[in-house]
Design an enzyme around this catalytic site. Structure first.
Site, PDB file in Angstrom:
ATOM      1  N   LYS A 179      -2.999   7.130   1.688  1.00 44.47           N
ATOM      2  CA  LYS A 179      -2.475   5.892   1.251  1.00 44.47           C
ATOM      3  C   LYS A 179      -2.000   5.901  -0.033  1.00 44.47           C
ATOM      4  O   LYS A 179      -0.799   5.424  -0.340  1.00 44.47           O
ATOM      5  CB  LYS A 179      -3.440   5.014   1.492  1.00 44.47           C
ATOM      6  CG  LYS A 179      -3.849   4.752   2.858  1.00 44.47           C
ATOM      7  CD  LYS A 179      -5.080   3.788   2.854  1.00 44.47           C
ATOM      8  CE  LYS A 179      -5.541   3.718   4.528  1.00 44.47           C
ATOM      9  NZ  LYS A 179      -7.028   3.013   4.694  1.00 44.47           N
TER      10      LYS A 179
ATOM     11  N   GLN B  13     -11.843  -0.116   1.862  1.00 41.80           N
ATOM     12  CA  GLN B  13     -12.042   0.844   2.978  1.00 41.80           C
ATOM     13  C   GLN B  13     -13.110   0.946   3.727  1.00 41.80           C
ATOM     14  O   GLN B  13     -14.219   0.760   3.104  1.00 41.80           O
ATOM     15  CB  GLN B  13     -11.763   2.409   1.856  1.00 41.80           C
ATOM     16  CG  GLN B  13     -11.745   3.670   3.052  1.00 41.80           C
ATOM     17  CD  GLN B  13     -10.559   3.553   3.867  1.00 41.80           C
ATOM     18  OE1 GLN B  13      -9.191   3.075   3.575  1.00 41.80           O
ATOM     19  NE2 GLN B  13     -10.579   4.123   4.810  1.00 41.80           N
TER      20      GLN B  13
ATOM     21  N   ASP C   7      -4.584  -5.248   5.427  1.00 42.85           N
ATOM     22  CA  ASP C   7      -5.182  -4.533   6.464  1.00 42.85           C
ATOM     23  C   ASP C   7      -5.264  -5.394   7.812  1.00 42.85           C
ATOM     24  O   ASP C   7      -5.474  -4.967   9.011  1.00 42.85           O
ATOM     25  CB  ASP C   7      -6.714  -4.093   6.398  1.00 42.85           C
ATOM     26  CG  ASP C   7      -6.906  -2.570   6.044  1.00 42.85           C
ATOM     27  OD1 ASP C   7      -5.954  -1.839   6.329  1.00 42.85           O
ATOM     28  OD2 ASP C   7      -7.707  -2.236   5.158  1.00 42.85           O
TER      29      ASP C   7
END
Ligand code: GUN
Length: 289
Positions: A51, A95, A118
């Site tokens: 990422k 995460q 997300d």
């Protein structure tokens, strides 16, 4: 068999985004992603590296906040709240997985939906449930799968689609997005009685379980489109660790009409879609769309 080249498609997306980021920077808006990492899970570290590289490739700013495993739910939620208030931050990513002592839903709930790149908050997931019109910030892996199907002009409407795996991150949102596009969707999971009886019917088979060789050639219809979303680190014949999906690629690929490789299939698309969501958020937060 035709290979669905996610890596190639993702590079095209990143190139387009680079231009858009330059345009935003000219308007004094510098898209920025804030990433919270707890602990040192090797898979998480690998995802985060990918990422971060995509951010540097597109010109998106990256700021990482590392915590050790002893961090509390309250401390993480409080960090999220301060990022919500920071006008320089356009996307917030926590995460996953989080350690057992942290209640992940509470941390995700703290994320401002406009910065939820997300697409994991109840608000964004709920909106997605309505129709494609309300798919704004959607989870990145399902979004990547849909974009791959569209890129390769795979028809979705009216097709028999079987999704194996019912996680909140992949299986459930993917099934919803396919349903929004008028597929006939079956969702299978760990408690499904006869998995093969379902997978054999699929025109499009999407597998997101995390079990190497779960899908064998006998379980796949001749000519089916197979989207392998699994990521498994196994020991290869040479004793070295290698990355494989959930399908027995060697044999399934002989029967499938099209198939995604692992690595180089859905994985890079997930990362590209995260970048897309970050640019989208930066634009919306500045009233540009
Ligand atoms: N862990 C595994 N996949 C994902 C993802 O797409 N987003 C986040 N935040 N964590 C993950």
């Amino acid at each position: 068999m035709n290979l669905i080249e996610g890596r190639k498609v993702s590079k095209e997306i990143l190139l387009k985004l680079k231009d858009q980021v330059s345009g935003l920077i000219n308007k004094h808006i510098h898209p920025k992603l804030a990433v919270i990492l707890v602990g040192q899970n090797p898979a998480s570290l690998s995802y985060i590296r990918q990422k971060q590289k995509a951010c540097s490739d597109t010109g998106i700013e990256w700021e990482q906040f590392d915590y050790d495993e002893e961090v509390t739910t309250e401390q993480l939620a409080s960090k999220v709240h301060s990022l919500n208030e920071d006008p320089d931050i356009h996307g917030i990513l926590v995460q996953l997985p989080l350690p057992k002592n942290v209640y992940a839903p509470e941390v995700l709930k703290a994320i401002e939906p406009k910065k939820d790149v997300d697409g994991f908050t109840a608000y964004n997931l709920g909106k997605m449930f309505l129709s494609t019109e309300f798919e704004h910030l959607t989870p990145c892996t399902p979004m990547g799968v849909i974009q791959l199907l569209e890129y390769y002009k795979v028809p979705i409407k009216g097709q028999e689609v079987v999704v194996v795996g019912h996680s909140n991150i992949v299986g459930k949102p993917l099934a919803t997005m396919l349903l929004n596009r008028d597929a006939t969707v079956t969702v299978c999971h760990v408690h499904t009685k006869d998995l093969a009886s379902h997978t054999k019917r699929a025109d499009i088979l999407c597998v997101a379980v995390g079990k190497a060789n779960l899908i064998t050639a006998e379980m796949v219809k001749e000519g089916a489109v197979v989207i392998d979303i699994g990521v498994n680190r196994i020991k290869g014949a040479d004793g070295k660790e290698k990355l494989v999906g959930d399908c027995d690629f060697e044999n399934v690929s002989k029967k499938a009409g099209m198939i995604t490789p692992v690595p180089g299939g859905v994985g890079p698309m997930t990362v590209a879609c995260l970048m897309e969501n970050t640019v989208k958020s930066a634009k919306r937060l500045n009233n540009l769309t």
